[in-house]
Design a protein around this motif. Structure first.
Motif, PDB file in Angstrom:
ATOM      1  N   ARG A 299     -13.324  -7.213 -18.554  1.00 20.52           N
ATOM      2  CA  ARG A 299     -12.459  -7.959 -17.721  1.00 20.52           C
ATOM      3  C   ARG A 299     -12.433  -6.878 -16.588  1.00 20.52           C
ATOM      4  O   ARG A 299     -11.573  -5.950 -17.012  1.00 20.52           O
ATOM      5  CB  ARG A 299     -11.596  -8.022 -18.285  1.00 20.52           C
ATOM      6  N   MET A 300     -12.638  -7.177 -15.089  1.00 21.07           N
ATOM      7  CA  MET A 300     -12.538  -6.491 -13.965  1.00 21.07           C
ATOM      8  C   MET A 300     -11.756  -7.116 -12.635  1.00 21.07           C
ATOM      9  O   MET A 300     -12.001  -8.090 -12.957  1.00 21.07           O
ATOM     10  CB  MET A 300     -14.554  -5.864 -13.351  1.00 21.07           C
ATOM     11  N   GLU A 301     -11.245  -5.920 -12.578  1.00 21.04           N
ATOM     12  CA  GLU A 301     -10.157  -6.530 -10.914  1.00 21.04           C
ATOM     13  C   GLU A 301      -9.673  -5.417 -10.874  1.00 21.04           C
ATOM     14  O   GLU A 301      -9.404  -4.239 -10.800  1.00 21.04           O
ATOM     15  CB  GLU A 301      -8.786  -7.155 -11.987  1.00 21.04           C
ATOM     16  N   SER A 302     -10.306  -5.272  -9.294  1.00 25.04           N
ATOM     17  CA  SER A 302      -9.908  -4.289  -8.354  1.00 25.04           C
ATOM     18  C   SER A 302      -8.356  -4.477  -7.815  1.00 25.04           C
ATOM     19  O   SER A 302      -8.145  -5.662  -7.514  1.00 25.04           O
ATOM     20  CB  SER A 302     -10.964  -4.597  -7.326  1.00 25.04           C
ATOM     21  N   ALA A 303      -8.006  -3.212  -7.046  1.00 27.79           N
ATOM     22  CA  ALA A 303      -6.584  -2.974  -6.995  1.00 27.79           C
ATOM     23  C   ALA A 303      -6.304  -2.841  -5.333  1.00 27.79           C
ATOM     24  O   ALA A 303      -7.129  -2.147  -4.507  1.00 27.79           O
ATOM     25  CB  ALA A 303      -6.006  -1.283  -7.515  1.00 27.79           C
ATOM     26  N   ALA A 304      -6.071  -4.138  -4.692  1.00 30.63           N
ATOM     27  CA  ALA A 304      -6.214  -4.586  -3.498  1.00 30.63           C
ATOM     28  C   ALA A 304      -5.265  -3.985  -2.521  1.00 30.63           C
ATOM     29  O   ALA A 304      -3.880  -2.628  -3.437  1.00 30.63           O
ATOM     30  CB  ALA A 304      -5.900  -5.812  -3.080  1.00 30.63           C
ATOM     31  N   ALA A 305      -5.636  -2.891  -1.415  1.00 32.18           N
ATOM     32  CA  ALA A 305      -4.563  -2.608  -0.786  1.00 32.18           C
ATOM     33  C   ALA A 305      -4.636  -3.497   0.392  1.00 32.18           C
ATOM     34  O   ALA A 305      -5.019  -4.444   0.764  1.00 32.18           O
ATOM     35  CB  ALA A 305      -5.354  -0.960   0.225  1.00 32.18           C
ATOM     36  N   GLN A 306      -3.545  -2.908   1.483  1.00 30.83           N
ATOM     37  CA  GLN A 306      -3.569  -3.156   2.820  1.00 30.83           C
ATOM     38  C   GLN A 306      -5.118  -3.677   4.143  1.00 30.83           C
ATOM     39  O   GLN A 306      -5.638  -2.553   3.357  1.00 30.83           O
ATOM     40  CB  GLN A 306      -2.032  -3.205   3.614  1.00 30.83           C
ATOM     41  N   ALA A 307      -4.831  -3.847   4.152  1.00 28.54           N
ATOM     42  CA  ALA A 307      -6.055  -5.286   5.475  1.00 28.54           C
ATOM     43  C   ALA A 307      -6.141  -3.959   6.092  1.00 28.54           C
ATOM     44  O   ALA A 307      -5.482  -3.166   6.669  1.00 28.54           O
ATOM     45  CB  ALA A 307      -5.754  -6.130   5.134  1.00 28.54           C
ATOM     46  N   SER A 308      -7.396  -3.617   6.150  1.00 29.76           N
ATOM     47  CA  SER A 308      -8.014  -2.271   7.114  1.00 29.76           C
ATOM     48  C   SER A 308      -7.801  -3.349   8.825  1.00 29.76           C
ATOM     49  O   SER A 308      -7.974  -4.099   8.769  1.00 29.76           O
ATOM     50  CB  SER A 308      -9.315  -2.074   6.952  1.00 29.76           C
ATOM     51  N   GLY A 309      -8.154  -2.203   9.467  1.00 31.09           N
ATOM     52  CA  GLY A 309      -8.740  -2.419  10.854  1.00 31.09           C
ATOM     53  C   GLY A 309      -9.493  -3.217  10.842  1.00 31.09           C
ATOM     54  O   GLY A 309     -10.110  -3.710  10.334  1.00 31.09           O
ATOM     55  N   LYS A 310     -10.151  -4.363  11.909  1.00 27.70           N
ATOM     56  CA  LYS A 310     -10.534  -5.287  11.874  1.00 27.70           C
ATOM     57  C   LYS A 310     -11.857  -4.256  12.534  1.00 27.70           C
ATOM     58  O   LYS A 310     -12.922  -5.062  11.664  1.00 27.70           O
ATOM     59  CB  LYS A 310     -10.865  -6.573  13.333  1.00 27.70           C
ATOM     60  N   LYS A 311     -12.327  -3.612  12.892  1.00 27.17           N
ATOM     61  CA  LYS A 311     -13.521  -2.169  12.791  1.00 27.17           C
ATOM     62  C   LYS A 311     -13.621  -1.575  11.534  1.00 27.17           C
ATOM     63  O   LYS A 311     -11.903  -0.863  12.095  1.00 27.17           O
ATOM     64  CB  LYS A 311     -13.518  -2.141  14.506  1.00 27.17           C
ATOM     65  N   VAL A 312     -13.809  -1.391  10.829  1.00 32.66           N
ATOM     66  CA  VAL A 312     -14.294  -0.583  10.082  1.00 32.66           C
ATOM     67  C   VAL A 312     -14.782   0.876  10.921  1.00 32.66           C
ATOM     68  O   VAL A 312     -13.950   2.178  10.473  1.00 32.66           O
ATOM     69  CB  VAL A 312     -14.601  -1.071   8.841  1.00 32.66           C
ATOM     70  N   ILE A 313     -15.634   0.834  10.801  1.00 32.90           N
ATOM     71  CA  ILE A 313     -16.582   2.071  11.095  1.00 32.90           C
ATOM     72  C   ILE A 313     -18.151   1.477  12.563  1.00 32.90           C
ATOM     73  O   ILE A 313     -18.344   0.513  12.907  1.00 32.90           O
ATOM     74  CB  ILE A 313     -17.521   2.939  10.024  1.00 32.90           C
ATOM     75  N   SER A 332     -27.305   3.005  16.061  1.00 34.52           N
ATOM     76  CA  SER A 332     -26.049   2.724  16.485  1.00 34.52           C
ATOM     77  C   SER A 332     -26.087   1.469  15.388  1.00 34.52           C
ATOM     78  O   SER A 332     -27.202   0.352  14.893  1.00 34.52           O
ATOM     79  CB  SER A 332     -26.207   2.049  18.113  1.00 34.52           C
ATOM     80  N   THR A 333     -24.699   0.681  14.723  1.00 33.75           N
ATOM     81  CA  THR A 333     -24.105  -0.432  14.237  1.00 33.75           C
ATOM     82  C   THR A 333     -23.065   0.154  14.488  1.00 33.75           C
ATOM     83  O   THR A 333     -21.799   1.057  14.509  1.00 33.75           O
ATOM     84  CB  THR A 333     -25.001  -0.083  13.158  1.00 33.75           C
ATOM     85  N   VAL A 334     -22.153  -1.445  13.958  1.00 34.76           N
ATOM     86  CA  VAL A 334     -20.563  -1.651  13.969  1.00 34.76           C
ATOM     87  C   VAL A 334     -20.486  -2.718  12.189  1.00 34.76           C
ATOM     88  O   VAL A 334     -21.070  -3.493  12.123  1.00 34.76           O
ATOM     89  CB  VAL A 334     -20.146  -2.827  14.787  1.00 34.76           C
ATOM     90  N   ILE A 335     -19.707  -1.456  11.725  1.00 35.99           N
ATOM     91  CA  ILE A 335     -19.562  -2.838  10.206  1.00 35.99           C
ATOM     92  C   ILE A 335     -18.320  -2.423  10.708  1.00 35.99           C
ATOM     93  O   ILE A 335     -16.769  -2.079  10.593  1.00 35.99           O
ATOM     94  CB  ILE A 335     -19.068  -1.222   9.400  1.00 35.99           C
ATOM     95  N   LEU A 336     -17.573  -3.989   9.950  1.00 36.62           N
ATOM     96  CA  LEU A 336     -16.661  -5.102  10.463  1.00 36.62           C
ATOM     97  C   LEU A 336     -15.792  -5.158   9.241  1.00 36.62           C
ATOM     98  O   LEU A 336     -16.501  -5.213   7.821  1.00 36.62           O
ATOM     99  CB  LEU A 336     -17.115  -6.645  11.167  1.00 36.62           C
ATOM    100  N   ARG A 337     -14.924  -5.481   9.004  1.00 35.26           N
ATOM    101  CA  ARG A 337     -13.914  -5.117   7.748  1.00 35.26           C
ATOM    102  C   ARG A 337     -14.025  -7.106   6.884  1.00 35.26           C
ATOM    103  O   ARG A 337     -14.444  -8.013   7.424  1.00 35.26           O
ATOM    104  CB  ARG A 337     -11.808  -5.627   8.595  1.00 35.26           C
ATOM    105  N   GLY A 338     -14.221  -6.825   6.055  1.00 34.95           N
ATOM    106  CA  GLY A 338     -14.850  -7.582   5.150  1.00 34.95           C
ATOM    107  C   GLY A 338     -16.488  -8.344   4.790  1.00 34.95           C
ATOM    108  O   GLY A 338     -17.502  -8.637   3.623  1.00 34.95           O
ATOM    109  N   ASP A 339     -17.111  -7.486   5.363  1.00 36.47           N
ATOM    110  CA  ASP A 339     -18.644  -7.209   5.457  1.00 36.47           C
ATOM    111  C   ASP A 339     -19.312  -6.246   3.991  1.00 36.47           C
ATOM    112  O   ASP A 339     -18.396  -5.985   3.668  1.00 36.47           O
ATOM    113  CB  ASP A 339     -19.650  -6.012   6.888  1.00 36.47           C
ATOM    114  N   LYS A 340     -20.189  -6.991   3.636  1.00 39.52           N
ATOM    115  CA  LYS A 340     -20.977  -6.174   2.735  1.00 39.52           C
ATOM    116  C   LYS A 340     -22.413  -6.003   2.858  1.00 39.52           C
ATOM    117  O   LYS A 340     -23.011  -6.834   2.853  1.00 39.52           O
ATOM    118  CB  LYS A 340     -21.092  -7.409   1.095  1.00 39.52           C
ATOM    119  N   ILE A 341     -22.217  -4.411   3.181  1.00 40.19           N
ATOM    120  CA  ILE A 341     -23.479  -4.037   3.562  1.00 40.19           C
ATOM    121  C   ILE A 341     -24.204  -3.017   2.336  1.00 40.19           C
ATOM    122  O   ILE A 341     -24.318  -2.308   1.637  1.00 40.19           O
ATOM    123  CB  ILE A 341     -23.142  -3.460   4.616  1.00 40.19           C
TER     124      ILE A 341
END
Length: 621
Positions: A299-313, A332-341
């Motif tokens: 049974r897995m549950e991840s501890a959530a944190a406050q949201a990051s900024g929209k641009k992550v890296i 060159s690349t842009v990683i945004l909040r919520g991306d699963k890469i």
């Protein structure tokens, strides 16, 4: 006639039998996958089959002359010498003698060469020398290279050659895809499809399993059952069986509860007590006490944190090299909040280096890396270096505290670790006693106890059973933060990621929408061909290549090519019809010989279909 049989085999490691009353047969040409939860006994069954350990009871019969070979799950630490030396070890003392001869030839030591030659001739060993050379050639292995200098994937290929040099009728492989990159897994799949003997393997790689298995052995609570057909057929039938089993257990438990009420009704009941009914109740109690429940699910549950900024890296024109090896060029690349890469590439291509650059742990040779705001990073390390070997599971996760906090809810550390299938005893045991699967589950428990909005996972799927893999997939799909995932598990990538970064050689970082299968469709074909089939010679002109590829067929070959599509279609129809018949309950009302004959015919048809496809590709090339 079966190559080998297990008859009423029991095996125990203390407590309930790990394997109980096992009855199995292995037929020529079969490709059998053993499935079950971590700790169910998959590796133990393999060791019993190859004779490394003996059963407590029952019998294992191997047909006269049948050779059984097992490829080691992990690379032995004391393995040394050249590739030829290691492969020849599969032949025992004579192999060591052949290795001595090859070293003498290489060193120009005439006396040692003559001495070894005399002994080889006395044992009629030159045929085996040729066999070693043939296996090395088939697996594309350099015989004089030092084994210790090879990559992890190439070392495993050498260990496969060591097993194959015995010319086995039955080949056993335990997690053969662990630590292999996708290209190596593809190669291994193709090689094993062309292997003429029978194959028994254990794997957590569902794509690999689906590509190879023609039969499934399932280990569940000590019982081993055989399921003809492919993996998806097994999954359907297993769900049906578990549903029926749950209904029967519920009916039994209800009846037992009613009888327990009756026996406690007091003096009136005792006067009219039916002794037969009392004996039946005692038997029901014993039966209930001996029932072995399904292993619980993680049974897995991840501890959530406050949201990051929209641009992550954001990477801008990044370059990185180590010596003469170019890792990145103008990336060159842009990683945004919520991306699963997903991050993919061959072993040694620089995936871990890219992760370090993205996380700010490594400053690139050129270009800029900009991280977003309010990042809280949780990192899963494939080498498990985050685990302290001197501490137990409790201390590794909670650091001495009695509780962990998950999304505002306090959980006692023992209860939290039980969610990851650690009993209180295992939670307190030194982690040096934990299996590979348990260590990975412990890393997951430690990881998800940390609040995060950027989850970085480097090869998290190694040593996890399929059920835990699927639950991890569900958790990652529901994860609200950003995910960076390095994996060679093609199904896992397809099921989790929304985009893919591919290290494609010569410093190129490709960016693609979707998972691994989407990358396969979108990748540059010409470039991929060059990466997958490197050659020392310069490329021939395109016109000449086309001329070679489209060689003129003889009348006979042309006629065969025209007939093959209809033959393939007929085989696919026959296989589908036979598989459907084998899924029907009536099939299992037949005697064992009829069931086995049908399974053997199915395996033969599947092999014929693969051969037809291969022939079609060869003629149509």
């Amino acid at each position: 006639m079966p190559l080998l049989q297990l008859q009423n085999v029991d095996y125990s490691v203390g407590g309930p039998l790990l394997l109980e009353q096992v009855n199995l047969t292995i037929e020529p040409g079969e490709r059998v996958c053993i499935v079950g939860r971590n700790g169910a006994g998959k590796s133990t069954l393999m060791r019993l089959i190859c004779g490394e350990i003996k059963p407590d009871d029952g019998e294992i019969r191997v047909q006269g002359g049948v050779v059984v070979a097992r490829m080691a799950q992990e690379v032995p630490q004391d393995t040394h010498g050249s590739v030829f030396d290691v492969v020849a070890l599969g032949l025992g003392d004579l192999g060591a003698l052949l290795a001595r001869y090859h070293h003498a030839v290489h060193d120009g030591d005439m006396d040692a060469m003559a001495d070894a030659q005399t002994q080889i001739e006395a044992q009629h060993g030159w045929d085996l020398d040729r066999r070693v050379s043939q296996v090395l050639e088939k697996l594309e292995l350099p015989e004089d290279v030092d084994f210790s200098s090879l990559s992890g994937g190439m070392k495993r290929r050498v260990l496969l050659a060591q097993a194959l040099v015995r010319n086995p009728d039955v080949l056993l492989l335990d997690e053969p895809t662990n630590h292999l990159d996708i290209e190596a897994i593809d190669w291994l799949e193709g090689f094993l499809k062309s292997f003429n003997g029978s194959l028994i393997f254990v794997t957590h790689d569902r794509s690999f399993l689906r590509a190879l298995a023609t039969r499934i052995f399932e280990i569940d609570r000590g019982q081993v059952t055989s399921w003809p057909g492919d993996y998806d057929n097994y999954l359907r039938r297993r769900e049906e069986r578990l549903h029926a089993q749950a209904q029967e257990n519920a009916r039994f438990d209800k009846l037992l509860a009613q009888e327990e009420v009756w026996i406690r009704q007091g003096i009136k009941a005792r006067r009219t007590r039916n002794e037969g009914r009392v004996r039946a109740l005692k038997a029901m109690r014993n039966e209930r006490a001996e029932r072995r429940e399904l292993t619980g699910k993680v049974r897995m549950e991840s501890a959530a944190a406050q949201a990051s900024g929209k641009k992550v890296i954001e990477l801008t024109q990044v370059a990185q090299a180590f010596g003469n090896k170019l890792i990145l060029r103008d990336a060159s690349t842009v990683i945004l909040r919520g991306d699963k890469i997903g991050i993919i590439g061959p072993n040694g291509s620089g995936k871990s280096t890219l992760l370090k650059i993205l996380l700010g742990e490594l400053t690139p040779d050129a270009g800029t890396v900009e991280q977003g705001t309010q990042l809280q990073i949780a990192y899963f390390d494939q080498h498990r270096s985050q685990l302290d070997e001197s501490r137990n599971a409790i201390e590794n996760v909670a650091g001495g505290a009695d509780f962990v906090e998950i999304n505002g809810s306090r959980k006692h550390i023992i209860g939290y670790l039980q969610d990851f299938l650690f009993s209180p005893e295992r939670a307190r045991a030194p982690i040096t006693r934990l299996s590979g699967g348990e260590r990975n589950r412990l890393l997951l428990a430690r990881l998800f106890a940390q609040p995060s909005n950027l989850l970085v996972m480097d090869e998290p799927t190694n040593d996890l059973d399929v059920e835990t893999l699927e639950l991890l997939e569900e958790l990652l799909l529901d994860y609200k933060g950003t995910l960076l995932l390095v994996s060679h598990d093609r199904d896992f990538l397809d099921n989790v990621v929304t985009s893919t970064l591919a290290l494609e050689g010569e410093g190129k970082l490709g960016e693609y929408v979707g998972g691994y299968s989407d990358w396969l469709r979108q990748r540059p074909v010409a470039r991929t061909a060059a990466i997958e089939k490197p050659t020392a010679a310069p490329a021939a002109p395109a016109v000449h290549t086309a001329a070679v590829a489209k060689k003129k067929l003889s009348f006979k070959d042309q006629r065969e090519l025209e007939l093959l599509p209809a033959r393939i279609e007929q085989l696919e129809t026959d296989i589908a019809r036979r598989s459907a018949a084998m899924q029907d309950a009536a099939f299992y009302k037949q005697d064992a010989a009829s069931q086995q004959r049908a399974n053997t015919e199915l395996v033969a048809q599947q092999a014929e279909l693969e051969a037809a496809f291969a022939r079609w590709e060869a003629l149509d090339g």
